[in-house]
Design a protein around this motif. Structure first.
Motif, PDB file in Angstrom:
ATOM      1  N   TRP A 160      34.563  53.995 -21.855  1.00 26.00           N
ATOM      2  CA  TRP A 160      35.721  53.387 -21.189  1.00 26.00           C
ATOM      3  C   TRP A 160      35.565  51.862 -21.168  1.00 26.00           C
ATOM      4  CZ3 TRP A 160      40.272  55.538 -19.781  1.00 26.00           C
ATOM      5  CH2 TRP A 160      41.129  54.743 -19.012  1.00 26.00           C
ATOM      6  N   THR A 161      34.378  51.419 -20.817  1.00 30.17           N
ATOM      7  CA  THR A 161      34.099  49.984 -20.811  1.00 30.17           C
ATOM      8  C   THR A 161      34.374  49.385 -22.188  1.00 30.17           C
ATOM      9  OG1 THR A 161      32.356  50.366 -19.208  1.00 30.17           O
ATOM     10  CG2 THR A 161      32.316  48.241 -20.332  1.00 30.17           C
ATOM     11  N   VAL A 166      28.248  48.067 -26.972  1.00 33.73           N
ATOM     12  CA  VAL A 166      27.831  48.578 -25.672  1.00 33.73           C
ATOM     13  C   VAL A 166      26.603  49.460 -25.656  1.00 33.73           C
ATOM     14  CG1 VAL A 166      30.140  48.486 -24.702  1.00 33.73           C
ATOM     15  CG2 VAL A 166      29.352  50.587 -25.817  1.00 33.73           C
ATOM     16  N   THR A 195      33.029  54.858 -14.237  1.00 35.12           N
ATOM     17  CA  THR A 195      33.327  54.236 -15.526  1.00 35.12           C
ATOM     18  C   THR A 195      32.243  54.554 -16.548  1.00 35.12           C
ATOM     19  OG1 THR A 195      34.497  52.462 -14.413  1.00 35.12           O
ATOM     20  CG2 THR A 195      33.790  52.028 -16.657  1.00 35.12           C
ATOM     21  N   ASN A 215      42.183  44.327 -16.954  1.00 32.18           N
ATOM     22  CA  ASN A 215      41.540  44.632 -18.238  1.00 32.18           C
ATOM     23  C   ASN A 215      42.545  45.227 -19.213  1.00 32.18           C
ATOM     24  OD1 ASN A 215      38.833  44.039 -17.362  1.00 32.18           O
ATOM     25  ND2 ASN A 215      38.962  45.938 -16.163  1.00 32.18           N
ATOM     26  N   THR A 232      30.479  54.319 -20.456  1.00 30.31           N
ATOM     27  CA  THR A 232      30.299  53.195 -21.393  1.00 30.31           C
ATOM     28  C   THR A 232      31.438  53.153 -22.410  1.00 30.31           C
ATOM     29  OG1 THR A 232      28.842  54.608 -22.683  1.00 30.31           O
ATOM     30  CG2 THR A 232      27.795  52.964 -21.286  1.00 30.31           C
ATOM     31  N   ASP A 241      37.131  46.278 -23.715  1.00 28.13           N
ATOM     32  CA  ASP A 241      36.468  45.047 -24.129  1.00 28.13           C
ATOM     33  C   ASP A 241      37.251  44.438 -25.286  1.00 28.13           C
ATOM     34  OD1 ASP A 241      34.952  43.031 -25.099  1.00 28.13           O
ATOM     35  OD2 ASP A 241      33.162  44.232 -25.472  1.00 28.13           O
TER      36      ASP A 241
END
Ligand code: GDP
Ligand code: MN
Length: 373
Positions: free
Chosen positions: A215-216, A372, A211, A244, A213, A220
Motif C-alpha cells: 500500500w505504501t 520499499v 498499512t 497521498n 508495504t 509513493d
C-alpha cells in the motif's frame, strides 16, 4: 529508500526442467476463461498456446464462463483446441451475478456511460463491459463451476505464452505461501477510476486496517517516470485523506494465478460490498484489475504476491518479455557487470518474445519493490 541486496521474489524455477508428469500431486486448481461466443477464435488461440507451453503436461481442467449460452460451434472449436490432455466444461452465468443490482439508478448509469463514452474512456460506453468488470471483481469465485477449486489461472481470449512453463505454478504458489501472482503491472488509466482509491483509503482508515508495504508503495509517487507523473497528477481525486496520491500502479488482471480463498475471505467480500453499493462499477468504469490490485495492496503482505518474471506473456498490444532487461535490473539496483541480467539472458524456458509487439520492460511493481522492500 533502501535498495534490495537480493531479489526477494525470484522465479520458482529458472530455465527448463523435465515437466512434472501426471504422477505427482496436483493442486486443486483450474484454468478459467470468461468469453463471448464471438471470442471463439481468440479463445482457441489462447487455449492452444497454454496447452502447448504448459497444460499438455499438467492436465488442469478448463472452465469456460459466459453470460449467454455457449454456442455449439464455440464449444466444438474450443474442445478440439484443448485436445485430449485436459477436461473442459462450459457454463453460463446467472442473472444475479451479471447485470445491474437493484440499487443502481439505471438512468444515472446510462447517462454516466454516455458521458464517459464521449470523453473516450476505454470501453465505458459498453454496458456489458461494466457487468463484466463487476463479475470479475466480486462474483467469479462464487460461480458454481469454480466453488470446488481453490486456485485459478485466469486466461483471456487472444493471449500467448512465449515461454514454456515446466513446473506447476499452483503447487509452487502454495509451497511458497503466495496468494496472488501476475506477469504485468502497469499504470491504470486514471479516468476510469476517479474515486476508487479515495473510497478504499477512507474505508481503510475507518476500519483501522494496518498499512502494508505494498500500500505504501502504491502511494509513493517518487518512483514514477516523469511522463507517467504528468499523466497521473491531474487525477487529484485519487488522493487519500492525508493527501497521498495513488500512483496508478496495478496488476494487469487478464493474467492472474491466484488463490480464490483470498477473494472469498470476509475482508475481501466486505470491501467488494462497499464498492458495489457505491455504484462505481456503473457511474464510473471501475475495472476488476484496479479493484483486485488495491484490495491485494490493502490486505496482503508483499511476500504473498508473486511476479511471474519467468513467464513471457502477450495480450493485445503489450507483452512481458521474460528476461531481465538491463533497465529492469538497473531499477532493482542490482545490475552486476557480466551478470546474466547484464547479458540479457532469458529467465524462463525456451522463451521467444514476439518482436512485433511493444515490450513492457519493467513492470511498475518491480519499480515499487525496489523502492520499499
Ligand atoms: P480488455 O482486456 O479490458 O480490453 O477487455 P476484453 O474485451 O478483452 O474483455 C475482458 C474479458 O472479458 C475477456 O475474457 C472477454 O472475453 C470477456 N468479456 C468482455 N465482455 C464480455 C461480455 O459481454 N460477455 C462475456 N461472456 N464475456 C465478456
Ligand atoms: Mn483483454
Amino acid at each position: 529508500i533502501t535498495r534490495p541486496s537480493a531479489n526477494l521474489d525470484p522465479p520458482f524455477y529458472t530455465g527448463c526442467q523435465t515437466p512434472i508428469l501426471n504422477t505427482t500431486a496436483r493442486a486443486n486448481a483450474t484454468m478459467m476463461m470468461l468469453a463471448r461466443n464471438s471470442d471463439a477464435g481468440g479463445a482457441v488461440a489462447s487455449v492452444k498456446s497454454i496447452q502447448e507451453q504448459f497444460n499438455d503436461n499438467f492436465h488442469y481442467p478448463w472452465v469456460f464462463l459466459n453470460d449467454e449460452h455457449f454456442s455449439g460451434e464455440f464449444m466444438k472449436e474450443v474442445t478440439s483446441a484443448v485436445g485430449g490432455n485436459a477436461e473442459v466444461s462450459f457454463h453460463s452465468i446467472s442473472k444475479d451475478m451479471w447485470g445491474f443490482p437493484e440499487w443502481i439508478d439505471q438512468e444515472r448509469a446510462q447517462k454516466a456511460m454516455h458521458g464517459m463514452e464521449s470523453r473516450k474512456i476505454y470501453n465505458a460506453g459498453k454496458e456489458s463491459y461494466h457487468h463484466m468488470c463487476r463479475f470479475q471483481s466480486g462474483f467469479f469465485y462464487d460461480h458454481p463451476a469454480l466453488t470446488s477449486y481453490k486456485w485459478y489461472w485466469r486466461v483471456e481470449p487472444d493471449i500467448q505464452l512465449t515461454c514454456a512453463i515446466t513446473y506447476d505454478p499452483f503447487v509452487s504458489m502454495d509451497l511458497n505461501n503466495k496468494v496472488y501472482g501476475y506477469t504485468i503491472a502497469l499504470w491504470e488509466l486514471g479516468k476510469t477510476v476517479p474515486s476508487l482509491f479515495r473510497k478504499l483509503s477512507d474505508y481503510k482508515l475507518r476500519k483501522h486496517i494496518p498499512t502494508t508495504t505494498i500500500w505504501t508503495a502504491m502511494v509513493d509517487p517518487s518512483w514514477a517516470p516523469l511522463p507517467i507523473r504528468r499523466f497521473i497528477l491531474p487525477w487529484l481525486r485519487n488522493r487519500d485523506a492525508r493527501g497521498n496520491l495513488w500512483n496508478m500502479c496495478h496488476f494487469w488482471s487478464n493474467f492472474e494465478i491466484a488463490d480464490m480463498d483470498f477473494f472469498r475471505s470476509r475482508e475481501y467480500r466486505e470491501l467488494f460490498q462497499l464498492l458495489d453499493q457505491d455504484g462505481g462499477f456503473y457511474y464510473e468504469r471501475w475495472g476488476d484489475a484496479p479493484v483486485h490490485s488495491l484490495a491485494a495492496a490493502m490486505l496482503l503482505k508483499a511476500e504473498q504476491l508473486h511476479h511471474f518474471s519467468d513467464v513471457g506473456y502477450v495480450h493485445s498490444s503489450l507483452q512481458y518479455c521474460a528476461y531481465e532487461s538491463k533497465r529492469d535490473a538497473f531499477e532493482r539496483g542490482r545490475l552486476v557487470p557480466g551478470s546474466k541480467e547484464e547479458r540479457g539472458e532469458m529467465l524462463g524456458c525456451n522463451c521467444k518474445c514476439d518482436e512485433g509487439i511493444e515490450i513492457i520492460g519493467s513492470t511498475c511493481f518491480n519499480r515499487i519493490r525496489s523502492t520499499v522492500m
